[in-house]
Design a protein around this motif. Structure first.
Motif, short mmCIF file in Angstrom:
data_model
loop_
_atom_site.label_atom_id
_atom_site.label_comp_id
_atom_site.label_asym_id
_atom_site.label_seq_id
_atom_site.Cartn_x
_atom_site.Cartn_y
_atom_site.Cartn_z
N THR A 35 0.75 -1.16 0.08
CA THR A 35 0.16 0.23 0.04
C THR A 35 0.83 1.27 -0.15
O THR A 35 0.24 2.23 -0.26
N SER A 36 2.17 1.13 0.51
CA SER A 36 2.91 2.44 0.40
C SER A 36 4.53 1.72 0.35
O SER A 36 4.78 0.67 0.95
N PRO A 37 5.23 2.53 -0.44
CA PRO A 37 5.38 3.69 -0.77
C PRO A 37 4.80 3.48 -2.27
O PRO A 37 4.42 2.42 -2.81
N GLU A 38 4.62 4.77 -2.95
CA GLU A 38 3.52 4.85 -4.01
C GLU A 38 4.33 3.91 -5.21
O GLU A 38 3.76 3.30 -6.13
N LYS A 39 5.66 4.09 -5.34
CA LYS A 39 6.47 3.64 -6.49
C LYS A 39 6.30 2.26 -6.38
O LYS A 39 6.69 1.53 -7.76
N LYS A 41 3.52 0.00 -5.17
CA LYS A 41 2.17 -0.27 -5.04
C LYS A 41 1.98 -1.38 -5.94
O LYS A 41 2.24 -1.43 -7.13
N ASP A 171 12.26 4.20 2.85
CA ASP A 171 10.77 4.24 2.74
C ASP A 171 10.06 3.60 3.61
O ASP A 171 10.61 2.36 4.09
N ASN A 174 4.34 -0.27 3.89
CA ASN A 174 3.20 -0.88 4.61
C ASN A 174 2.43 -1.99 3.38
O ASN A 174 2.51 -1.68 2.00
#
Length: 627
Positions: A35-39, A41, A171, A174
């Motif tokens: 769910t994180s980080p965005e890169k 996902k 980072d 999660n």
């Protein structure tokens, strides 16, 4: 040496049995979402470990940590001063460790002792996912395997490297482990099977199996008696190759001339029980189930197996036919039917029951081959994890379609009631004590309720309203209603899906309010010159001046005197008409009776003077002295 040779031989035979039918071992998986980080996902597969307690039917979110030391987790983390205990308010800690150098179960155990909530094991080979199984039984491993209570999963090497790179770059990683779809849940009944063994001398796994059967018996029988589940026991057997059927090993370990075999319980051919004793008892337990199932009491299998474990253990030399028959008799089962089902173990022919078991070992559909003993299969998916009552019950409960779970699945020991916290975020009518929140094993669902035959419709989250006939009985259909001065009014129309509408004499939206309309002020009533109007709640009253009488239907006033005169004349006419009708009726009756009497007399006189041969004597009304 001889014993090892037989075990290798039986192992090869098992592979040949399964391999001859295009065998495949299915790795049971669950979903892992970053769910994180965005890169980074995304959602990935992970293989469920065959120990610990996977959260079947649920999910778990956590923060991933990769230790700087002891990265293979083969040693206790407290030796390095490392703790994974999460702080209050923080996400649980998922420890990422590397594969290699020690057992999978030991890695998970060491992480659990350090406070981890779950363990992700990164593969060290670029290969398809495999199942992390428990090691061969020994005293040291048995101690910690039994106590592993956290879930674990194996992830692919490439994915593991991605997680490590993100963590080393600072980072916060999660992830969410999701087991909700690990077990199919198509309907309101769960089919499950247990591949087991009657041997109680095979070490730690057998002890765990026996303990599980005893603990799970009560829940299993409740589910079976209620029609919530369909349970089937199975037993693994092997066959002896044709070339060795006359060998001492096959004769002592097999029945039906080498067709169905089991390893020696004590791994000693010279003493104790033989493998064929185990095969015969396995066959008997299968037949106990079949006979009990035919009588509609399939749950008696659990009683027989637990009683046999207690009354007929190998250690006390009571693992025999006589002891088994005593258990069968005590449960009221038909011993002759069971004996007939078992057939002749010395015949040179196939045994239909055991042949069916060998065929069932081969995977079908989404279920892989059964190669691990014991194995639990729920809705055609192999269970992975610790064979314990709570964990297995969770897996079974995850197999029910949402909102169809039996009460045993909704106990506080298995799940938390999400409807207790802020009503689960669903629609609620506190006045009528109605809610759209339904607690299920996988969590809450927001569905408009069905109350006393009245279905509520809406999205279940912010809006639900009663619909259809009878809706006004439930909280007045959600419409306005009030009562004053002995009068009650409602804006609910019990006609199909009609909306709320203020009754005559009121105006408003019909839902929150309906205000009284002043008919007098708006000149909607009492419009005749002689009328005077007085407004009342929900209606009005009109009076006329003098001795005039108000007629509401015509909105006019008429004289009371004229009304009284007309009423008097009407009463007179009613009386006269009644008397006339009574007189006419009396005349008609008199005329009918007189005519009947005269006809009778005339016929009697004529019969005396002109008798007919074919006519019987007609009596007359004259006395004999007059004749």
């Amino acid at each position: 040496m001889e014993l090892r040779r037989l075990h290798v031989l039986l192992g090869l035979v098992l592979l040949s049995v399964i391999g001859s039918s295009y065998a495949r071992f299915v790795v049971e998986k669950n979903s892992l979402t970053v769910t994180s980080p965005e890169k980074i996902k995304g959602t990935h597969d992970s293989a469920i470990g065959n120990f610990g307690i996977p959260q079947y039917g649920g999910s778990m979110a956590g923060a991933v940590v990769y230790p700087k030391e002891n990265q293979k987790a083969c040693k206790a983390f407290d030796e390095f001063g490392i703790s994974f205990q999460s702080k209050p308010g923080a996400l649980p800690t998922f420890v990422l460790v590397d594969r290699g150098d020690c057992f999978f179960a030991l890695k998970v155990w060491n992480a659990q002792k350090a406070g981890a909530s779950a363990v992700l094991v990164a593969d060290d080979f670029e290969e398809a996912l495999i199942t992390m199984d428990t090691p061969e039984e020994d005293i040291s491993s048995a101690k910690y395997i039994e106590n592993i209570t956290i879930p674990s999963a194996l992830i692919e090497k490439t994915f593991g490297e991605t997680l490590k790179k993100a963590i080393s770059g600072g980072d916060m990683v999660n992830v969410n482990l999701d087991w909700r779809d690990a077990v199919p849940h198509p309907d309101d009944r769960v089919e499950y099977e247990l591949w087991t063994n009657s041997n109680d001398e095979c070490g730690v796994k057998c002890d765990m199996l026996m303990e599980f059967v005893k603990d799970f018996k009560g829940s299993a029988q409740i589910l079976e008696k209620g029609g919530y589940t369909q349970f089937t026991p199975h037993y693994i057997t092997w066959y002896c190759p044709q070339a060795f059927t006359l060998s001492r090993q096959c004769k002592s370990q097999c029945i039906n001339h080498g067709r169905y075999c089991a390893p020696d319980p004590e791994q000693d051919f010279r003493s104790g029980y033989d493998g064929k004793d185990v095969v015969i008892e396995n066959l008997r337990q299968l037949c106990v189930f079949k006979v009990a199932n035919e009588t509609g009491k399939a749950w008696l299998w659990w009683d027989y197996v637990t009683d046999f474990q207690i009354r007929c253990p190998m250690k006390e030399k009571r693992y025999n036919n006589d002891c088994a028959n005593g258990v069968i008799s005590s449960l009221g089962l038909d011993g002759k039917k069971i004996e007939k089902c078992m057939g002749d173990p010395y015949a040179d022919a196939d045994n239909p029951v055991l042949k069916e078991e060998q065929d069932a070992q081969v995977g079908k559909g989404s279920r892989g081959d059964v190669t691990i003993l014991p194995t639990l299969v729920v809705n055609n998916r192999q269970y992975r994890g610790k064979l314990a009552k709570g964990a297995v019950l969770k897996a079974i409960c995850a197999g029910f379609e949402e909102t169809t779970e039996p009460a045993v699945c909704l106990s506080s020991d298995l799940e938390t009631n999400e409807c207790l916290d802020n009503n689960g975020g669903c629609w609620q009518d506190k006045i009528a004590n109605l809610t759209a929140c339904k607690d299920t094993f996988r969590g809450r669902v927001c569905e408009c309720p069905l109350v006393d035959g009245v279905q509520f419709k809406g999205d279940g989250y912010s809006h639900c309203e009663a619909s259809g006939p009878g809706r006004c009985k439930i909280n007045n259909g959600g419409c306005w209603h009030d009562s004053r001065e002995g009068h009650a009014y409602s804006a609910c129309l019990d006609i199909g899906d009609a909306k709320c509408q203020c009754p005559p004499g009121f105006k408003g939206d019909g839902v929150k309010s309906c205000e009284d309309v002043d008919e007098c002020k708006e000149k909607k009533a009492c419009r005749c010159p002689e009328c005077s109007c007085k407004n009342t709640w929900g209606s009005y009253e009109c009076t006329c001046s003098g001795d005039l009488l108000y007629i509401r239907d015509n909105d006019t006033c008429i004289s009371k005197r004229g009304t009284e005169v007309r009423s008097a004349w009407a009463a007179v006419w009613v009386i006269l008409i009644g008397l006339a009708m009574a007189g006419g009726g009396a005349y008609l009756v008199y005329k009918y009776r007189l005519r009947s009497y005269m006809d009778s007399e005339i016929r009697a006189i004529m019969a005396q003077y002109m008798p007919l041969d074919s006519q019987a004597q007609v009596p007359n009304h004259l006395s004999e002295d007059r004749a």
